[in-house]
Structure formats: C-alpha cells, structure tokens
Design an enzyme around this catalytic site. Structure first.
Site, PDB file in Angstrom:
ATOM      1  N   THR A 144      17.719 -20.249   2.234  1.00 48.89           N
ATOM      2  CA  THR A 144      16.841 -20.402   1.070  1.00 48.89           C
ATOM      3  C   THR A 144      15.760 -19.338   1.040  1.00 48.89           C
ATOM      4  O   THR A 144      15.458 -18.763  -0.017  1.00 48.89           O
ATOM      5  CB  THR A 144      16.197 -21.804   1.071  1.00 48.89           C
ATOM      6  OG1 THR A 144      17.217 -22.795   0.968  1.00 48.89           O
ATOM      7  CG2 THR A 144      15.227 -21.963  -0.089  1.00 48.89           C
ATOM      8  N   SER A 153      22.542 -21.164  -6.739  1.00 49.79           N
ATOM      9  CA  SER A 153      22.036 -21.907  -5.591  1.00 49.79           C
ATOM     10  C   SER A 153      22.103 -20.994  -4.378  1.00 49.79           C
ATOM     11  O   SER A 153      22.999 -20.145  -4.275  1.00 49.79           O
ATOM     12  CB  SER A 153      22.876 -23.164  -5.343  1.00 49.79           C
ATOM     13  OG  SER A 153      22.583 -23.720  -4.058  1.00 49.79           O
ATOM     14  N   THR A 154      21.182 -21.171  -3.474  1.00 53.47           N
ATOM     15  CA  THR A 154      21.266 -20.453  -2.197  1.00 53.47           C
ATOM     16  C   THR A 154      22.630 -20.665  -1.552  1.00 53.47           C
ATOM     17  O   THR A 154      23.217 -19.748  -0.978  1.00 53.47           O
ATOM     18  CB  THR A 154      20.174 -20.958  -1.241  1.00 53.47           C
ATOM     19  OG1 THR A 154      18.888 -20.579  -1.747  1.00 53.47           O
ATOM     20  CG2 THR A 154      20.347 -20.395   0.169  1.00 53.47           C
ATOM     21  N   THR A 177      48.264   0.127  40.055  1.00 54.89           N
ATOM     22  CA  THR A 177      48.172  -1.311  39.821  1.00 54.89           C
ATOM     23  C   THR A 177      47.209  -1.880  40.842  1.00 54.89           C
ATOM     24  O   THR A 177      47.280  -1.532  42.020  1.00 54.89           O
ATOM     25  CB  THR A 177      49.551  -1.998  39.954  1.00 54.89           C
ATOM     26  OG1 THR A 177      50.068  -1.784  41.270  1.00 54.89           O
ATOM     27  CG2 THR A 177      50.530  -1.442  38.927  1.00 54.89           C
ATOM     28  N   SER A 184      19.746  12.307  34.659  1.00 55.47           N
ATOM     29  CA  SER A 184      18.766  11.797  35.618  1.00 55.47           C
ATOM     30  C   SER A 184      17.427  12.468  35.407  1.00 55.47           C
ATOM     31  O   SER A 184      17.354  13.644  35.031  1.00 55.47           O
ATOM     32  CB  SER A 184      19.260  12.046  37.050  1.00 55.47           C
ATOM     33  OG  SER A 184      18.268  11.698  37.989  1.00 55.47           O
ATOM     34  N   SER A 185      16.381  11.711  35.671  1.00 58.48           N
ATOM     35  CA  SER A 185      15.024  12.275  35.607  1.00 58.48           C
ATOM     36  C   SER A 185      14.613  12.881  36.942  1.00 58.48           C
ATOM     37  O   SER A 185      13.581  13.547  37.027  1.00 58.48           O
ATOM     38  CB  SER A 185      14.024  11.182  35.212  1.00 58.48           C
ATOM     39  OG  SER A 185      14.032  10.143  36.186  1.00 58.48           O
ATOM     40  N   LYS A 222      22.832  16.368  36.948  1.00 56.50           N
ATOM     41  CA  LYS A 222      23.636  15.146  37.016  1.00 56.50           C
ATOM     42  C   LYS A 222      23.923  14.664  35.592  1.00 56.50           C
ATOM     43  O   LYS A 222      23.021  14.567  34.759  1.00 56.50           O
ATOM     44  CB  LYS A 222      22.903  14.050  37.783  1.00 56.50           C
ATOM     45  CG  LYS A 222      23.744  12.797  38.032  1.00 56.50           C
ATOM     46  CD  LYS A 222      22.973  11.802  38.897  1.00 56.50           C
ATOM     47  CE  LYS A 222      23.871  10.650  39.344  1.00 56.50           C
ATOM     48  NZ  LYS A 222      24.316   9.822  38.230  1.00 56.50           N
TER      49      LYS A 222
END
Length: 481
Positions: A111, A150-151, A197, A327-328, A333
């Site tokens: 609504t 109507s909603t 597998t 990477s920081s 990397k």
C-alpha cells in the site's frame, strides 16, 4: 513546507516534494535504507498509464451510452486525465525516482508503494496544469491517480511486468556467456588433460570436454529462464482488493489487458481465477527456484576456474588475467576476484530463495502481506545474476590465458586405466605402481615390463584413441593379429 491531512491527522511536507502525507507516514514507520527497485517503479508507472488510457475509453463510451447517469468518477476533465497520463509516462521513463521515498521493505502488502506513486503522479499532474503541489481538490492521489485501482492488483502485476523485463535481460546475458564458453570449447577441443574426480587424478579427457560441460549446463539455464514468463504471464490486474473486481467497471477490466499488451508486446493475460492469483505467490517461488538452479551452474563454473588457475593446481594450464590489484601489502599479487564475486552472488541469491519461499508461505487467506520483501528479493536476485553473467563474460572468459604448462599425460599413472580392456586390472595396477615408484612415463614402464608390444601401446595412447567414445571389440581383435 505545506500541510497535508489524512484520516490520522496532519503532517508537514516539503513544499517542492511530489510525495505526500501517505509516503511520509511510511518513511516514519519503515525507516530502512534499502532503495526500492527502479524497474518495479517504472512498471507501476506503466500500469497506471494503462488505467488512465482505459478510463478515457470508458468515459467516452459511458458518456455516449449513458449521458444522463451521474457518476462521481466522471469528474476528471480531458486536461486532467492528459496530465495524469503524462505523469505516469514520466514515471515509466524513470523520472522523479528521487521523490519515491518509501523503502523496499514495508508492511501493508504494498500500500505504501502504491500511495507514493499515486502522490507523485497527482502532484506532477498538478504541476503540469500549473497548479500548486498538494492541491488535491483538483487532482487527488486516491480519487484520480488511483482511479479503479487497488494496491493488491496494481503492485503484484507491476512486479510481474518488471520481472519479465529482467528475465529477458538475464536470458540474453546467459546466452552471451554460453557463446564465450563454446568458443573456449572449440579452441581447446583437442587439448588433452587429465580429468579429476574427488580432486584426484582420474582418467584422460580434453579441455574441450571440460568447457562443454558448462556450455550444456548454461544451455539448460538459458532454456529454463527463457520459459519463466510462462509462469507469471497470468496477472490479477482489474481484480481490485481480492480478485473479484469489486468497484471496477467490467469495461475497464477487459480493456486494460488489451492496452497493456499493446504497450508491452508481452504475453500478459488476465488470470482465469484472479482470487487465486491475488492470494497465492507460488509462481514467484517457482521462478526464483529456476534462478537458484542457475546459481548452481554459475558457482561450479566460477569455482572450477578459480581452482585450475590457482597456484595450488600443479598443472596450471590456464591463468586468469589480472583485473585489479590483489593486496594492500603484497606487491604484484592478483586474486581471482571475478570468481569470488560470482560465488558471493550465487550464495546471496540462494539466501533470497529461502526468504521468498518462507514469506510466500506466510500468505493468509485472501492476500499475502509480504509482497514488498518478496518482490525486492526477486528483483535483487535478477539484477545480481545479470551482473554476475556480465562480469563473467567481459572480465573473466574474455581474459583466460592458456599457459605452456601442458601436462605430459603419459607421465600420469592414471593413464593406465585406458589399458584395462587390453591387459586387465591386475596388470594395469602393476604398471601404475611401477610408474609411481620409478617416476617414469607409461611407455618406458611398459618397455621394461613388456605388458604390451611397443607399437600397440603407442597406438592405444594417442589423443584420438584416449578421447574416443568407448572401445570396439574389433580393435581388440586387430591387436592380436
């Protein structure tokens, strides 16, 4: 500021806002930050436009046939309905979305969603007519913007319309991924690999077959997704509160579908039982289950590519091109971020699937009150899967690099499995153990053990023999000659 009133009292609304008191109460009651779907918003705009066009036809016909009948809903002038149509069209185009302030997750079966749209349409129409915002004596959010609606029929019907749009987009993206996979399958069709597998070396195969597994799986996904609109093509538009059409002229109920199909070119139909369509949301559960099936194939593909390109894989035949710094702290990397992104999306979609199933089951009697969160989760999943397929196609499959580290399959002890029809299991095990203990290839091991003539074993272990479908008894007879 302007002062607006409803049955609960009054609230101050920003003077330049298209939303009104009903939307503001929803914001106060449901203070969440999740943004409502733009696609759903647009679809509601289109549904509203359909109703206004149907009203014009109805008003024309009723005026001709019943000129003396006094109807309170006939007091919309030509200028006013034209303004309502323009306003609804603008919403369909995605305009004024910043005035849609109701969050994605609300109570009330939608609504608040419907009222926010009604208020935007009413106030924008007033602006078009050069009237002050909030002058609802001229154009009212309920009497005019919500005419014959109507909603409970507008909002779920708009959700299905938005879902069809997104399904078409997802289907196209899956097809693009499938085409990229097919190109890889063709490029590496004859490249021998050792299949695995349970993460252990198993038997010889090809990289072409490896990629064909995903090509066929994605073909099934594409087919299932492309058929989803069949599950949601029946809508309850015109059904009003519970699907009976109470308060809606029969003329409107019939004409809105012709208008909607003409504007969308989609196979939308009036449900044969609109009460059922209003109260039950199992079709949405079914559609999302198909999305869940797609996540299974996406996750396996992403996870396998992540594995075979990893430093853990001793025969790294493929590498994924770097797409961003990984990477920081560690220079140079690069991480398989696209694979991780796709896998994350798959799990989010599957959590949405659980939510949708649970909330759809919570519908009570003639209506499900939880449509907002169900619709939000459905459209979120669709957008996430579109994004996952797009990134997979553009940022991963386009940039797979074939390395020179092709595994010499003759050195793999598991190659002896191909010889079982020719020497039996016991001798094949003996040959395998000798290869492992002496770190030698199958041809050198056989030369010492003399289990098969050199020319025979060499012929049996060619790529074409190893990858052909089974073996023929005729081949065994020819070896004896």
């Amino acid at each position: 500021m302007r002062l607006e009133q409803d049955s609960l009292g009054t609230l101050e609304i920003p003077s330049d806002a298209y939303f009104g008191i009903h939307s503001q109460r929803a914001v106060n009651n449901f203070p969440n930050n999740d943004k409502f779907s733009l696609d759903w918003y647009k679809a509601i705009g289109l549904i509203k436009k359909v109703y206004y066009l149907a009203w014009m036809e109805f008003n024309k016909e009723s005026t001709i046939k019943y000129p003396s009948t006094v109807l309170h809903f006939k007091n919309i002038s030509a200028k006013e309905i034209t303004a309502l149509i323009q306003s609804a069209q603008e919403i369909y185009e995605g305009k004024w979305f910043d005035h849609f302030v109701v969050g994605a997750i609300t109570g009330g079966a939608g609504t608040s969603i419907n009222m926010n749209i009604n208020e935007i349409i009413a106030n924008r129409a007033l602006e078009i007519l050069k009237q002050p915002l909030g002058n609802y004596s001229l154009i009212h959010p309920l009497d005019h913007a919500n005419i014959f609606q109507s909603t409970n029929d507008v909002i779920p019907s708009a959700l299905k319309l938005a879902t069809m749009w997104k399904l078409a987009e997802l289907s196209a993206q899956i097809d693009k991924v499938k085409q990229k996979i097919e190109m890889l399958e063709k490029s590496f069709n004859n490249c021998i690999r050792i299949a695995y597998t349970q993460m252990q070396e198993a038997v010889p195969s090809t990289w072409g077959r490896f990629f064909s597994n995903y090509s066929d799986a994605l073909s099934r996904d594409w087919w299932r997704v492309s058929k989803c609109e069949e599950r949601i093509k029946q809508i309850n538009l015109g059904g009003s509160a519970i699907g009976t059409g109470l308060t809606v002229p029969r003329f409107i109920i019939v004409s809105i579908f012709e208008i909607l199909k003409g504007l969308t070119n989609l196979p939308l139909h009036r449900s044969e039982n609109m009460c059922d369509t209003t109260s039950n949301l199992d079709t949405i559960v079914e559609v999302h289950a198909i999305l869940k099936a797609h996540t299974v194939n996406l996750e396996k593909l992403a996870n396998d590519l992540r594995l075979i390109s990893s430093d853990l894989f001793k025969h790294q035949a493929f590498r994924l091109s770097p797409v961003q710094e990984g990477s920081s702290i560690m220079p140079g990397k690069y991480n398989p971020v696209i694979c991780e992104y796709i896998i994350s999306i798959c799990h989010k979609v599957r959590s949405n699937d659980q939510l949708i199933s649970n909330m759809a089951g919570l519908g009570v009697l003639d209506l499900n009150a939880y449509l907002p969160i169900i619709g939000h989760a459905l459209l979120e999943s669709l957008n996430l899967l579109i994004s996952a397929n797009l990134s997979l196609s553009n940022n991963l499959l386009n940039k797979i690099i074939k390395t020179d580290d092709d595994h010499d399959y003759l050195k793999s002890p598991v190659i002896v499995t191909a010889l079982i029809p020719h020497i039996g299991h016991a001798k094949a095990a003996k040959l395998m153990n000798f290869m492992k203990e002496n770190q030698t290839d199958v041809l050198k091991a056989n030369a010492i053990l003399k289990l098969l003539p050199d020319q025979v074993i060499t012929a049996l272990l060619t790529p074409s023999k190893l990858t052909s479908l089974g073996f023929r008894l005729k081949d065994l007879e020819e070896e004896k000659c």
